[in-house]
Design a protein around this motif. Structure first.
Motif, mmCIF file in Angstrom:
data_model
loop_
_atom_site.group_PDB
_atom_site.id
_atom_site.type_symbol
_atom_site.label_atom_id
_atom_site.label_comp_id
_atom_site.label_asym_id
_atom_site.label_seq_id
_atom_site.Cartn_x
_atom_site.Cartn_y
_atom_site.Cartn_z
ATOM 1 N N GLN B 36 0.049 -1.180 0.532
ATOM 2 C CA GLN B 36 -0.027 -0.329 -0.255
ATOM 3 C C GLN B 36 0.900 1.461 -0.176
ATOM 4 O OE1 GLN B 36 -3.595 0.040 -0.200
ATOM 5 N NE2 GLN B 36 -3.519 -2.388 0.001
ATOM 6 N N LYS B 37 1.515 1.335 0.753
ATOM 7 C CA LYS B 37 2.828 2.421 1.013
ATOM 8 C C LYS B 37 3.917 1.939 0.987
ATOM 9 C CE LYS B 37 -0.534 5.900 2.205
ATOM 10 N NZ LYS B 37 -0.977 6.540 3.482
ATOM 11 N N ILE B 38 5.011 2.697 0.331
ATOM 12 C CA ILE B 38 6.136 1.855 0.277
ATOM 13 C C ILE B 38 7.294 2.709 0.403
ATOM 14 C CG2 ILE B 38 6.426 0.824 -1.660
ATOM 15 C CD1 ILE B 38 8.559 -0.634 -0.938
ATOM 16 N N ILE B 39 7.834 3.305 1.106
ATOM 17 C CA ILE B 39 8.775 4.789 0.855
ATOM 18 C C ILE B 39 10.671 4.056 0.498
ATOM 19 C CG2 ILE B 39 10.649 6.602 1.346
ATOM 20 C CD1 ILE B 39 7.418 7.579 2.874
ATOM 21 N N TYR B 40 11.034 4.208 -0.027
ATOM 22 C CA TYR B 40 12.487 3.055 0.576
ATOM 23 C C TYR B 40 13.467 4.201 0.800
ATOM 24 C CZ TYR B 40 10.952 -0.529 -2.701
ATOM 25 O OH TYR B 40 10.455 -1.770 -3.151
ATOM 26 N N GLY B 41 14.459 3.886 0.919
ATOM 27 C CA GLY B 41 15.256 4.565 2.248
ATOM 28 C C GLY B 41 16.762 4.664 0.772
ATOM 29 N N SER B 42 17.524 5.380 1.230
ATOM 30 C CA SER B 42 18.763 6.211 0.149
ATOM 31 C C SER B 42 19.899 4.596 -0.117
ATOM 32 C CB SER B 42 19.590 7.414 -0.099
ATOM 33 O OG SER B 42 20.168 7.289 1.371
ATOM 34 N N LYS B 43 19.644 3.538 0.952
ATOM 35 C CA LYS B 43 21.360 3.311 1.861
ATOM 36 C C LYS B 43 20.452 2.275 1.497
ATOM 37 C CE LYS B 43 23.835 6.088 3.556
ATOM 38 N NZ LYS B 43 25.067 6.878 4.532
ATOM 39 N N ASN B 44 21.564 0.680 1.614
ATOM 40 C CA ASN B 44 21.417 -0.938 1.501
ATOM 41 C C ASN B 44 22.095 -1.014 2.986
ATOM 42 O OD1 ASN B 44 19.870 -0.096 -1.191
ATOM 43 N ND2 ASN B 44 21.470 -0.926 -2.024
ATOM 44 N N LYS B 164 -1.496 -3.607 3.729
ATOM 45 C CA LYS B 164 -2.585 -4.610 4.418
ATOM 46 C C LYS B 164 -3.146 -4.672 2.604
ATOM 47 C CE LYS B 164 -5.979 -0.942 4.419
ATOM 48 N NZ LYS B 164 -7.438 -0.105 5.491
ATOM 49 N N PRO B 165 -4.110 -5.722 2.779
ATOM 50 C CA PRO B 165 -4.495 -6.351 1.720
ATOM 51 C C PRO B 165 -6.035 -5.404 0.667
ATOM 52 C CG PRO B 165 -5.281 -8.122 3.049
ATOM 53 C CD PRO B 165 -3.801 -7.140 3.334
ATOM 54 N N ARG B 166 -6.603 -5.425 -0.170
ATOM 55 C CA ARG B 166 -7.416 -4.994 -0.839
ATOM 56 C C ARG B 166 -8.504 -5.724 -0.480
ATOM 57 N NH1 ARG B 166 -8.166 -3.893 -7.035
ATOM 58 N NH2 ARG B 166 -10.385 -2.759 -6.875
ATOM 59 N N PHE B 167 -8.417 -6.851 -0.793
ATOM 60 C CA PHE B 167 -9.470 -7.916 -0.815
ATOM 61 C C PHE B 167 -8.915 -8.823 -0.080
ATOM 62 C CE2 PHE B 167 -10.025 -6.611 -4.967
ATOM 63 C CZ PHE B 167 -11.083 -6.105 -4.749
ATOM 64 N N PRO B 168 -10.127 -9.832 1.141
ATOM 65 C CA PRO B 168 -9.957 -10.241 2.377
ATOM 66 C C PRO B 168 -9.736 -11.773 1.887
ATOM 67 C CG PRO B 168 -11.587 -9.791 2.133
ATOM 68 C CD PRO B 168 -11.664 -8.381 0.766
ATOM 69 N N VAL B 169 -10.451 -12.142 0.267
ATOM 70 C CA VAL B 169 -10.414 -13.579 -0.195
ATOM 71 C C VAL B 169 -9.793 -13.725 -1.422
ATOM 72 C CG1 VAL B 169 -11.459 -15.000 -1.539
ATOM 73 C CG2 VAL B 169 -12.718 -14.404 0.535
ATOM 74 N N ARG B 170 -7.880 -14.025 -1.533
ATOM 75 C CA ARG B 170 -7.551 -14.242 -2.494
ATOM 76 C C ARG B 170 -6.690 -15.275 -2.833
ATOM 77 N NH1 ARG B 170 -5.845 -10.913 1.019
ATOM 78 N NH2 ARG B 170 -3.503 -12.245 1.517
ATOM 79 N N GLY B 171 -7.613 -15.717 -3.434
ATOM 80 C CA GLY B 171 -7.237 -17.661 -3.791
ATOM 81 C C GLY B 171 -7.246 -17.921 -5.237
ATOM 82 N N ILE B 172 -6.940 -19.195 -5.331
ATOM 83 C CA ILE B 172 -6.912 -20.318 -6.288
ATOM 84 C C ILE B 172 -7.101 -21.594 -6.055
ATOM 85 C CG2 ILE B 172 -4.195 -21.453 -7.318
ATOM 86 C CD1 ILE B 172 -2.518 -20.011 -6.619
ATOM 87 N N TRP B 458 -4.667 -7.762 -4.148
ATOM 88 C CA TRP B 458 -3.791 -7.433 -3.344
ATOM 89 C C TRP B 458 -3.612 -5.516 -3.155
ATOM 90 C CZ3 TRP B 458 -1.461 -9.336 1.627
ATOM 91 C CH2 TRP B 458 -0.888 -8.742 2.257
ATOM 92 N N SER B 459 -2.793 -4.655 -3.993
ATOM 93 C CA SER B 459 -2.171 -3.832 -4.003
ATOM 94 C C SER B 459 -2.755 -2.879 -4.334
ATOM 95 C CB SER B 459 -1.198 -4.383 -5.586
ATOM 96 O OG SER B 459 -0.029 -4.951 -5.007
ATOM 97 N N PRO B 460 -3.027 -1.893 -4.173
ATOM 98 C CA PRO B 460 -3.736 -0.779 -4.004
ATOM 99 C C PRO B 460 -3.855 -0.570 -6.217
ATOM 100 C CG PRO B 460 -2.252 0.395 -3.195
ATOM 101 C CD PRO B 460 -2.145 -0.543 -3.241
ATOM 102 N N ALA B 461 -5.389 -0.364 -5.963
ATOM 103 C CA ALA B 461 -5.963 -0.526 -7.928
ATOM 104 C C ALA B 461 -5.349 0.970 -8.943
ATOM 105 C CB ALA B 461 -7.332 -0.183 -8.040
ATOM 106 N N GLU B 462 -4.905 1.900 -8.297
ATOM 107 C CA GLU B 462 -4.463 3.294 -8.787
ATOM 108 C C GLU B 462 -3.063 3.162 -8.660
ATOM 109 O OE1 GLU B 462 -6.022 3.090 -5.827
ATOM 110 O OE2 GLU B 462 -4.765 4.058 -3.838
ATOM 111 N N LYS B 463 -2.130 1.996 -7.614
ATOM 112 C CA LYS B 463 -0.511 1.921 -8.281
ATOM 113 C C LYS B 463 -0.727 1.331 -9.262
ATOM 114 C CE LYS B 463 0.138 4.598 -4.101
ATOM 115 N NZ LYS B 463 0.650 3.678 -2.607
ATOM 116 N N THR B 464 -1.263 0.036 -10.082
ATOM 117 C CA THR B 464 -1.029 -0.636 -10.434
ATOM 118 C C THR B 464 -1.848 -1.540 -11.487
ATOM 119 O OG1 THR B 464 -2.993 -2.209 -9.392
ATOM 120 C CG2 THR B 464 -0.416 -2.255 -8.044
#
Lengths: 511, 511
Positions: B36-44, B164-172, B458-464
């Motif tokens: 949902q939200k990810i901010i990378y740092g500049s260092k590894n 957190k997930p977009r939908f509660p049921v994510r199945g195969i 799982w992911s936000p619709a607007e970002k995928t």
């Protein structure tokens, strides 16, 4: 009597519907690809591990036959995950008699693969002209072996078989440029090819995307052109693959595609022309050899000398496909090339420049110390003038009619042909797609698979007309290959194998 | 500056063309599915095996977290086939804090999978409401780890993540009736599902073709209905699969499809109606439950009591699809059924007979000792009257518009829905087919794949929104999964992984 027949019919329908086994719908000891002649005996015989032996006669030192005996005794004859019974029966010796000497190299083109196989209740006898015939016979023998669920014993069907292939070149092409395939993955392909009596690995080693072949004389080629230093076939890897293939009766024909599809050769300075977009800006996507540079022909000559020392097969695939895809970008828009064409008197005709390239290439091939028969993709026939010694490789055509027409046209001019146009194994789809090709409309929309192709190439055409007739044997083949450790997808709609594929969850990759 | 930009553009084109890596086209430490939200740092920061540790805080006895720590430390954090360096850095502790108690059972519907993950140069901190959130966080953390080819070291990207997930049921859905899948093969699916943050295994256990579920109360079902005695899931197998799934945060929803698709239940005498062809001859292909036989409802009740004791999930899939496919054969042409319909006042209306069956089924479900929420395929909504407590499972629809329309229609009547219509993973084809779905025309002609679906769920619709944006991460995902030991096909056109799949030629199957 009428009641009995009706009942059998119903059983058959039920069996089909539920995807269940039934004698005439699921072969037991069926052979794939279908032999030229096979007469089954009425009885089967039990096999136990300690009572079975292979007698190689006067060829006890032949590495090919020793490897065969080891593989079949320890792996392929008894592949199912069951306890192996011992004792309880008389000895069962498989006597292998091969007329010709054990060859030091891989099969040569047209080498006999013919064999006679007789399996009686007391023994099995294999007679073949060459070791290659003996390999094919042993695979056939292994397919007469089945696991009887009722008695929980291995049994072998008695049979008399005469067999030989319909076509001398039965191959699979792998492309290790677009996606690198590990040595082990290639060996797995070779193993499974031999189980389908395929005898040629056409190794499309190099293409625009990457150059995994390691040249000793020109290490800059893979140094620059490989995806990474890890994505290469070392000299030892290549020798290993050729040796592994030889032990299974498989030739390895390498392909080095020229003059197009050559971006990955860019480690060689001056080998490729500069290419330009519509606005005249350089594209930095060179994909055609520079035919002006005389040094390039010296390089190709030296390079191919090394290739022929590396690959013993007497065929050498030199590509020649899709040159026209890059001609505008890399030749027509290139001022130096245009000037060169004028000087040579080619005017605007790039075909003349292509011909110029190919003629110089033929001369190089002609002068190779180790003689090679060149194979070219069909464009060299369609657009240019093939060397009279060439084999033409057909890959185009949207219908069987178109492909047959091409075969007729090319062979009528005395060129042998290899036909790949109807066998695009990478065109996959949902369901039992191997059947579709049989319907025979548009090959590029049809989906055969390698085993289906293998039977069309080995077996008599008149005995292999209907997918319906083939599937009981193909089903048994699939189940045998699954038990041999290969992940073969179901080739029918709902069905099952006596022993299904099993593999534990993944663990950490080994170093 | 302009020159630099141009040069970058050219590099990018080249990279694309040759299928090569390049920073903005191939992620390093990218996460799939996108958080949902990810901010990378500049260092590894460098990771070495002996300096990394996992601290489970006050949950040191939780089997789920212990299993997680073991799997990630010993397999998934460091999957690549390289020598692991030791020492040389400060300790790097991953502290896992979970609020809720360690659950004894599998995830319940709607359980929180939310987590916070902070990776700094000195440590990693996971905060989650539930162990399921911690599992998702640990998978995310493992995807921040990469192997740096230059330094030949494992490194981890620093980042702050809320997820957190977009939908509660994510199945195969797996179908173990048409083709039997071994326990190990199912476990492999579960493992790889957890790596894609999928949380439901919809186990379509039984269908017309075979009955691999082993009932204790009614052993005649699998005794007659399984392909063979080997093609069954023992009680231990089922418990093993549920436990394996639980440790990976996955629920197992079983499906027992009624009243159609039931041929394989024929071990139960009187359960199915007789069916007839056009000429009135019995077809011996019964595929519908006999609703006249009151004993059948007692049997279903007893059977489902056992099912609910076997499968702890609070959902129970009871099918209901394609009843109409067999209605003519098995109900309309069956004189006894017609008589029964008249007696009940249904006239010629088979829908009323279907409703009669479903109402009795609802009553059974209602009375189950262990309460269950029933799921039905959409036909029960389309043609009948679903129990108000039902979940409706959508599998039809040829376009996105049609599917959305159905979702709107069904949810407007207050039924929750599960949508499978656009995710037919068995529709495969040549090439990078996972991209096609994004174009969004006809879902049944499109070809998404499980990882692509997992991100959409799982992911936000607007970002995928764009496959183009997704592929650098998907490429890294594929390569990581390949190194973890799973045969994931290339998801792009020509490309490569730093470490390609490798597997030695097959050997004899293990007993």
């Amino acid at each position: 009597m009428r009641l009995l027949i009706l009942s059998l019919l119903f059983t058959s329908t039920l069996a089909w519907f539920y995807g269940r086994d039934e004698p005439d719908r699921w072969s037991v000891g069926g052979v794939w690809p279908l032999p030229q002649k096979i007469i089954y005996g009425s009885k089967n015989r039990t096999l136990t591990y300690d009572k079975i032996g292979i007698d190689l006669g006067d060829k006890k030192d032949c590495d090919i036959l020793l490897s065969m005996a080891d593989s079949y005794m320890n792996k392929w004859l008894f592949p199912f995950p069951v306890e192996m019974k011992t004792g309880g029966t008389e000895d069962f010796i498989i006597t292998v008699t091969v007329k010709e000497e054990c060859p030091g190299g891989p099969p040569v083109h047209g080498a006999s693969e013919e064999y006679l196989l007789r399996v009686s209740l007391s023994e099995a006898v294999i007679n073949a002209q060459t070791v290659w015939g003996a390999l094919r016979a042993m695979e056939t023998l292994s397919q007469l072996v089945f696991y009887d669920q009722k008695s929980q014993e291995y049994q072998i069907r008695t049979a008399e078989i005469f067999d030989k292939p319909r076509f001398p070149v039965r191959g699979i092409m792998i492309d290790s440029s677009r996606h690198f395939l590990s040595v082990n993955v290639i060996k797995r392909q070779l193993e499974i090819m031999s189980m389908n009596k395929l005898n040629v690995l056409h190794w499309h080693l190099v293409d625009s995307e990457s150059f995994p072949y390691t040249s000793v004389k020109f290490p800059e080629l893979h140094g620059v052109g490989a995806y990474t230093a890890r994505h290469v076939y070392s000299r030892e890897d290549i020798a290993d693959i050729i040796a592994f293939a030889r032990l299974r009766g498989i030739r390895v024909i390498p392909e080095f595609d020229l003059p197009g599809h050559t971006s990955s050769w860019r480690g060689r300075k001056g080998f490729l022309t500069e290419c330009f977009d519509e606005k005249g800006e350089e594209t930095f996507l060179p994909n055609l050899v520079d035919p002006m540079n005389e040094a390039n022909f010296d390089f190709i000559s030296e390079f191919l000398e090394e290739v022929t020392e590396t690959f013993p097969d007497q065929f050498l695939h030199l590509g020649g496909d899709e040159v026209s895809d890059y001609i505008v970008e890399c030749w027509v828009r290139n001022k130096k090339i245009r000037k060169f064409m004028e000087e040579k008197g080619f005017g605007n005709d790039t075909v003349l420049l292509e011909n110029y390239f190919f003629e110089k290439l033929y001369a190089i091939v002609e002068k190779l110390k180790l003689k090679r028969k060149p194979i070219f993709w069909q464009e060299v026939f369609d657009n240019n003038i093939p060397d009279p010694n060439s084999v033409i490789h057909i890959w185009k055509g949207n219908t069987h009619e178109e492909i047959y027409e091409q075969v007729k046209n090319i062979t009528s001019q005395n060129f042998p042909v290899i036909v790949s146009a109807c066998w695009y194994l990478n065109y996959i789809k949902y369901g039992a797609d191997w059947r579709d090709e049989i319907k025979g409309t548009a090959p590029s929309n049809s989906r055969p698979r390698a085993s289906a192709a293998a039977e069309r190439l080995w077996s008599p055409a008149e005995k292999t007309q209907r997918a319906e007739d083939a599937w009981p044997r193909m089903h048994e083949l699939r189940c045998r290959l699954v038990s041999r450790g290969y992940r073969i997808q179901p080739n029918n709609n709902p069905d099952y194998c006596p022993f299904e594929f099993d593999e534990p969850p993944a663990t950490k990759s080994e170093l």
